[in-house]
Write an enzyme that holds these catalytic residues in place. Structure first.
Site, short mmCIF file in Angstrom:
data_model
loop_
_atom_site.label_atom_id
_atom_site.label_comp_id
_atom_site.label_asym_id
_atom_site.label_seq_id
_atom_site.Cartn_x
_atom_site.Cartn_y
_atom_site.Cartn_z
N THR A 202 28.25 87.54 107.20
CA THR A 202 29.28 87.69 106.17
C THR A 202 30.03 88.99 106.40
O THR A 202 29.49 89.92 106.98
CB THR A 202 28.66 87.71 104.75
N ARG A 230 26.45 73.93 99.06
CA ARG A 230 25.82 75.18 98.57
C ARG A 230 26.85 76.31 98.57
O ARG A 230 27.56 76.51 99.53
CB ARG A 230 24.64 75.55 99.46
N VAL A 231 26.95 77.00 97.47
CA VAL A 231 27.87 78.13 97.36
C VAL A 231 27.04 79.40 97.13
O VAL A 231 26.15 79.41 96.29
CB VAL A 231 28.85 77.92 96.18
N GLY A 232 27.34 80.43 97.89
CA GLY A 232 26.60 81.68 97.75
C GLY A 232 27.28 82.64 96.80
O GLY A 232 28.07 82.26 95.92
N ASP A 233 26.99 83.91 96.99
CA ASP A 233 27.55 84.94 96.12
C ASP A 233 28.96 85.34 96.51
O ASP A 233 29.75 85.82 95.67
CB ASP A 233 26.66 86.19 96.14
N THR A 253 26.47 91.87 101.03
CA THR A 253 26.09 90.79 101.94
C THR A 253 24.57 90.69 101.88
O THR A 253 23.90 91.61 101.43
CB THR A 253 26.53 91.07 103.39
N GLY A 254 24.06 89.60 102.36
CA GLY A 254 22.62 89.38 102.31
C GLY A 254 22.31 88.16 101.47
O GLY A 254 23.18 87.31 101.27
N GLY A 256 22.45 85.70 99.05
CA GLY A 256 23.43 85.52 97.98
C GLY A 256 22.82 85.16 96.66
O GLY A 256 23.31 85.58 95.59
N1 ASP Z 1 25.69 86.42 101.02
C1 ASP Z 1 25.96 85.29 101.88
C2 ASP Z 1 25.60 84.03 101.19
O1 ASP Z 1 24.61 83.99 100.49
C3 ASP Z 1 25.22 85.32 103.15
C4 ASP Z 1 25.27 86.58 103.91
O2 ASP Z 1 25.69 87.61 103.44
O3 ASP Z 1 24.86 86.51 105.07
O4 ASP Z 1 26.27 83.04 101.40
#
Ligand code: ASP
Length: 357
Positions: A202, A230-233, A253-254, A256
């Site tokens: 991300t 699927r939807v992340g943060d 990032t990380g 979500g």
């Molecule tokens: N935060 C992102 C998500 O959950 C993934 C990522 O940061 O790698 O979609």
């Protein structure tokens, strides 16, 4: 009109990326006297360079951030953003992105968007050309198409082979047979090889311009092999990014889901506001602590009860202070302070690196 192959090649160049990504950008105004800052995730060194170049020329801070991340959205070698992103479990690339604009306190986002390489620029048009904040799936695609964004297949050959190998090796009890080791494609071997640490990807970019105004964006292809839809943060205002033009801007990032459950980016900006002049790194460490405190599911804990995942934060205060933090040591952030661009360590809550489990 170029023949399809040449046209595709052209569309993959940074300049063409910038053309598509500039749809909806504001008029350039004379630069001010303040010191501009741009921060991004570790994959954003070129992003902060371009964003800085643009704000110094008087571009809007959000437009600078969007142009900066467009470089990574168009990069087929970054498997976590835009073109070349690792697809969902069906082999389809689905992108999430959001933007926030300080001077107007506007925000826009798109989720589960297919076939459009620059979701952050589409999110800006959601902000500017609708009365809404979030468009998803087919509706987001139709909106992007109506505004003239070119459609293309975002699944590169390399990402397709990685996805196929994942599918062929994810169960011993189905009819799929993985290729013999000596026939494995070199890029697939590298992806799954011993040196590969599966990291979240991300890209987030926050910018403070020469007038003291803020803009930010987060754009991603999300989790590898995710459940379709699927939807992340990243596209959720307050979770994957947030700003308050009087206070500061933050993004993450990380994992979500951890940010969705804590609205971590909103928390970061609120904590900046409430805490006055508390050092920014301490503000971000508070957000890390909140994630640890609310991570109650044993499935997501290591033997010491800590999260078994990482989350990274990047932030700029209105006064120009910037910082990055992470749950575990290792992640870096890209920074441009007006003089030079560099990668710096995110301050960790836990001193050790996250162990793969
Ligand atoms: N935060 C992102 C998500 O959950 C993934 C990522 O940061 O790698 O979609």
């Amino acid at each position: 009109m170029l023949p399809p192959v040449q046209r595709r090649a052209f569309l993959s160049t940074p300049i063409a990326a910038l053309c598509a990504a500039s749809m909806g950008a504001a008029k350039v105004k004379p630069a001010g006297k303040g010191r501009p800052i741009a921060v991004s995730s570790a994959n954003g060194l070129e992003t902060v360079k371009l964003a800085m170049d643009l704000v110094k020329k008087g571009h809007d801070p959000l437009d600078a951030a969007i142009a900066g991340v467009a470089l990574v959205e168009a990069d087929p070698n970054d498997h976590t953003v835009g073109l070349g992103g690792i697809p969902n479990e069906d082999g389809v690339v689905e992108l999430d992105a959001a933007v926030m604009h300080g001077p107007t306190h506007g925000g826009g986002s798109v989720a589960s968007l297919r076939n459009i390489k620059h979701p952050a620029a589409v999110a800006r048009l959601v902000m500017k050309r609708t009365d809404h904040c979030l468009l998803v799936g087919e509706g987001a695609l139709r909106f992007a198409r109506a505004h003239g964004f070119p459609e293309e297949n975002l699944l590169t050959e390399e990402a397709r082979k990685i996805w196929l190998y994942w599918k062929e090796t994810s169960s011993r009890n189905d009819d799929r047979i993985p290729p013999p080791a000596d026939e494995l494609d070199p890029e697939v071997r590298k992806f799954f090889g011993p040196d590969y640490v599966r990291e979240y990807g991300t890209i987030h970019c926050s910018v403070l311009d020469t007038h003291g105004d803020l803009g930010c964006t987060t754009t991603t292809s999300g989790l590898y092999y995710k459940i379709p839809g699927r939807v992340g943060d990243s596209p959720i205002l307050g979770a994957g990014l947030y700003l308050n033009n009087d206070v500061g801007t933050a993004g993450s990032t990380g994992r979500g889901e951890a940010n969705l459950l804590n609205l971590s980016s909103f928390l970061a900006v609120e904590e900046m506001r409430r805490s006055g002049d508390k050092p920014l790194k301490d503000v971000l460490i508070e957000c890390c602590k909140r994630i640890v405190a609310t991570n109650r599911d044993k499935r997501l804990q290591d033997a010491k009860g800590r999260p078994n995942f990482n989350v990274n934060f990047y932030a700029i205060r209105k006064n120009g202070d910037f910082a990055g933090a992470a749950l575990f040591a290792g992640p870096k952030m890209a920074v441009h302070d007006g003089d030079s661009a560099r990668l710096v360590d995110c301050v960790p809550l836990f001193d050790e690196e996250l162990k793969e489990i």
